[in-house]
Scaffold this motif. Structure first.
Motif, PDB file in Angstrom:
ATOM      1  N   MET A 270      33.819  55.053  43.118  1.00  0.00           N
ATOM      2  CA  MET A 270      33.709  53.892  43.992  1.00  0.00           C
ATOM      3  C   MET A 270      33.644  53.922  45.366  1.00  0.00           C
ATOM      4  O   MET A 270      32.804  53.306  46.280  1.00  0.00           O
TER       5      MET A 270
ATOM      6  N   HIS B 156      33.739  39.051  41.197  1.00  0.00           N
ATOM      7  CA  HIS B 156      34.529  38.821  40.070  1.00  0.00           C
ATOM      8  C   HIS B 156      35.741  37.521  40.165  1.00  0.00           C
ATOM      9  O   HIS B 156      36.338  37.320  39.079  1.00  0.00           O
ATOM     10  N   ARG B 157      35.844  37.114  41.177  1.00  0.00           N
ATOM     11  CA  ARG B 157      36.937  35.879  41.559  1.00  0.00           C
ATOM     12  C   ARG B 157      36.757  34.705  40.699  1.00  0.00           C
ATOM     13  O   ARG B 157      35.329  34.313  40.459  1.00  0.00           O
TER      14      ARG B 157
ATOM     15  N   PRO C 136      42.171  32.186  46.655  1.00  0.00           N
ATOM     16  CA  PRO C 136      41.714  32.207  45.197  1.00  0.00           C
ATOM     17  C   PRO C 136      42.891  31.882  44.236  1.00  0.00           C
ATOM     18  O   PRO C 136      44.121  31.986  44.701  1.00  0.00           O
TER      19      PRO C 136
HETATM   20  C1  LIG Z   1      43.102  37.827  45.948  1.00  0.00           C
HETATM   21  C2  LIG Z   1      42.728  39.446  46.185  1.00  0.00           C
HETATM   22  O1  LIG Z   1      41.827  39.744  46.762  1.00  0.00           O
HETATM   23  N1  LIG Z   1      43.829  40.000  45.408  1.00  0.00           N
HETATM   24  C3  LIG Z   1      43.261  41.642  45.520  1.00  0.00           C
HETATM   25  C4  LIG Z   1      43.168  41.967  44.068  1.00  0.00           C
HETATM   26  O2  LIG Z   1      42.362  43.251  44.300  1.00  0.00           O
HETATM   27  P1  LIG Z   1      40.984  43.376  44.250  1.00  0.00           P
HETATM   28  O3  LIG Z   1      40.432  41.927  44.460  1.00  0.00           O
HETATM   29  O4  LIG Z   1      40.885  44.167  45.265  1.00  0.00           O
HETATM   30  O5  LIG Z   1      40.777  43.693  43.020  1.00  0.00           O
HETATM   31  P2  LIG Z   1      39.434  44.382  42.407  1.00  0.00           P
HETATM   32  O6  LIG Z   1      38.194  44.048  43.109  1.00  0.00           O
HETATM   33  O7  LIG Z   1      39.593  44.103  40.679  1.00  0.00           O
HETATM   34  O8  LIG Z   1      39.773  46.001  42.703  1.00  0.00           O
HETATM   35  C5  LIG Z   1      39.354  46.331  44.020  1.00  0.00           C
HETATM   36  C6  LIG Z   1      39.625  47.908  43.964  1.00  0.00           C
HETATM   37  O9  LIG Z   1      39.215  48.724  42.853  1.00  0.00           O
HETATM   38  C7  LIG Z   1      38.403  49.641  43.113  1.00  0.00           C
HETATM   39  N2  LIG Z   1      37.376  49.809  42.039  1.00  0.00           N
HETATM   40  C8  LIG Z   1      36.530  48.384  41.863  1.00  0.00           C
HETATM   41  C9  LIG Z   1      35.491  48.717  41.111  1.00  0.00           C
HETATM   42  C10 LIG Z   1      35.267  49.535  40.210  1.00  0.00           C
HETATM   43  O10 LIG Z   1      34.520  49.905  39.421  1.00  0.00           O
HETATM   44  N3  LIG Z   1      36.146  50.709  40.550  1.00  0.00           N
HETATM   45  C11 LIG Z   1      37.146  50.766  41.569  1.00  0.00           C
HETATM   46  O11 LIG Z   1      37.883  51.631  41.538  1.00  0.00           O
HETATM   47  C12 LIG Z   1      38.068  49.177  44.780  1.00  0.00           C
HETATM   48  O12 LIG Z   1      37.490  50.461  45.412  1.00  0.00           O
HETATM   49  C13 LIG Z   1      38.892  48.597  45.118  1.00  0.00           C
HETATM   50  O13 LIG Z   1      40.108  49.548  45.641  1.00  0.00           O
HETATM   51  O14 LIG Z   1      44.326  42.179  43.270  1.00  0.00           O
HETATM   52  C14 LIG Z   1      45.033  43.164  43.644  1.00  0.00           C
HETATM   53  C15 LIG Z   1      46.381  43.490  42.859  1.00  0.00           C
HETATM   54  O15 LIG Z   1      47.319  42.454  43.123  1.00  0.00           O
HETATM   55  C16 LIG Z   1      45.663  42.664  45.336  1.00  0.00           C
HETATM   56  O16 LIG Z   1      46.425  43.878  45.752  1.00  0.00           O
HETATM   57  C17 LIG Z   1      44.452  42.407  46.051  1.00  0.00           C
HETATM   58  O17 LIG Z   1      45.064  41.676  47.217  1.00  0.00           O
END
Ligand SMILES: CC(=O)N[C@@H]1[C@@H](OP(=O)(O)OP(=O)(O)OC[C@H]2O[C@@H](n3ccc(=O)[nH]c3=O)[C@H](O)[C@@H]2O)O[C@H](CO)[C@@H](O)[C@@H]1O
Length: 354
Positions: A245, A183-184, A110
């Motif tokens: 979630m 969302h990516r 990404p």
């Molecule tokens: C490239 C990549 O993969 N990078 C990642 C990215 O994290 P991500 O892709 O997981 O980011 P999101 O998808 O935004 O969040 C996901 C989390 O949010 C919770 N969630 C989701 C929707 C909601 O309505 N309520 C919530 O609570 C869900 O359970 C989960 O735990 O950035 C982080 C920081 O740098 C990195 O650590 C991580 O590697």
């Protein structure tokens, strides 16, 4: 959310902490039980260009380092993490990176996360790698810092939520539930259109309950609302708290997502996940049989979901697995940090140890 367990573990060791909340996410310290700690909100909310955000965070953090803390801890791959690491490195304040070593080996996928996490690891003094694979990635890059395999703190946060949730028995006889998040940045445009088309196809062909949780980024949410109007058969849900979630993930039979955190949570919850990316930095969940990498191609998504409509296939992908940690990552990380700071404070012990 993912650093909260580390804050608590360091707090238990009597460390003086100062939390810097960049403001990229609307949540506050209180949302994660951190309001007791001194915290500063930078007000550096998102925006279109992540490189600009790096600059703004870096400049905002700089004056906060004047009293020269013993260490700055950053998490993951965001602009805030990179901005914090950059300014600490420039002022020669040691950097600890939680979730070090994740690589997709494609700077475009990404983007900008691959670029940011690689650049942080090149500057970090302490690197906390979730798995042996991420540690091996760091070894291969000859990073200057010390590498520790600790598991990932997202699983600590997940298990803490699970401990609070009441046990529920699955209600049989209902339609299969598909949970979707996307969302990516690399999917914006054609990718999101293709995902939405696949969901409409599936809604038209099978009696599925399809729930898409919109991302807090308004640019992404508005696109999905436009692509999936009410009659599409896809239910659009507003972003929810982490606890909500996890409940939503537990209520799903199949998850489709491009989220990194959810790629770690789904195996631990025992819910099959189809990765809506062309490449992932989390191969462990695929190797454990909990995930399939399907990308954003419309037909491939439809075919993959239809493959998982087979109860035998779903059962085989629903065995709980913990490749990303056992819930003790924060304790391990706090222990290594305490050791490091003690050695820094008393170099003589370092000589004795050597
Ligand atoms: C490239 C990549 O993969 N990078 C990642 C990215 O994290 P991500 O892709 O997981 O980011 P999101 O998808 O935004 O969040 C996901 C989390 O949010 C919770 N969630 C989701 C929707 C909601 O309505 N309520 C919530 O609570 C869900 O359970 C989960 O735990 O950035 C982080 C920081 O740098 C990195 O650590 C991580 O590697």
């Amino acid at each position: 959310m993912k650093l909260a367990p580390v804050v608590s573990a360091l707090d238990r060791r009597g460390m003086r902490l100062r939390l810097i909340l960049t403001g990229q996410h609307p949540l506050s310290a209180a949302d994660y039980g951190l309001s007791a700690h001194e915290h500063i909100r930078l007000g550096c909310s998102g925006g279109s260009d992540p490189r600009d955000l790096v600059e703004r965070v870096s400049r905002s953090v700089s004056p906060l380092l004047a009293e020269r803390p013993g260490l700055i801890i950053v998490h993951g791959d965001t602009a805030s993490a990179f901005g914090g690491a950059l300014t600490a490195f420039a002022t020669r304040i040691p950097v600890a990176h939680v979730e070090a070593g994740l690589r997709s080996f494609d700077p475009q996928m990404p983007w900008p996360e691959e670029e940011f996490r690689t650049a942080i690891d090149a500057r970090a003094d302490l690197l906390f790698a979730p798995t042996e694979i991420s540690a091996a990635n760091l070894e291969a890059e000859n990073v200057p810092g010390r590498i520790f395999v600790t598991g990932n703190t997202g699983i600590d946060a997940l298990l803490a939520v699970l401990d609070r949730l009441p046990r529920t028995s699955p209600d049989s006889g209902r339609s299969l539930v598909l949970l979707v998040t996307c969302h990516r940045r690399e999917s914006w445009g054609d990718g999101l259109r293709s995902i939405a088309a696949a969901l409409s196809d599936l809604a038209g062909r099978h009696p599925l309950e399809i729930r898409l949780v919109l991302h807090p980024n308004p640019a992404v949410a508005s696109v999905m609302r436009e692509l999936l109007p009410d009659k599409s058969g896809v239910r659009l849900l507003e972003p929810v708290t982490h606890e909500q979630m996890i409940k939503t993930m537990l209520a799903a039979d199949i998850i489709l997502s491009d989220s990194g955190g959810m790629q770690e949570e789904a195996p631990a919850l025992g819910v099959p996940l189809l990765v809506l990316r062309e490449k992932t930095e989390r191969p462990e969940g695929v190797a454990s049989g909990n995930m399939l990498l399907v990308g954003t191609d419309r037909n491939r998504i439809v075919a993959s979901v239809e493959f998982l409509l087979d109860p035998g296939v779903r059962a085989a992908m629903s065995r709980r697995a913990f490749p990303y940690g056992d819930g003790q990552s924060a304790e391990r990380i706090a222990g290594h940090i305490a050791e490091y700071l003690a050695l820094e404070a008393n170099p003589a012990t370092q000589l004795r140890q050597a």
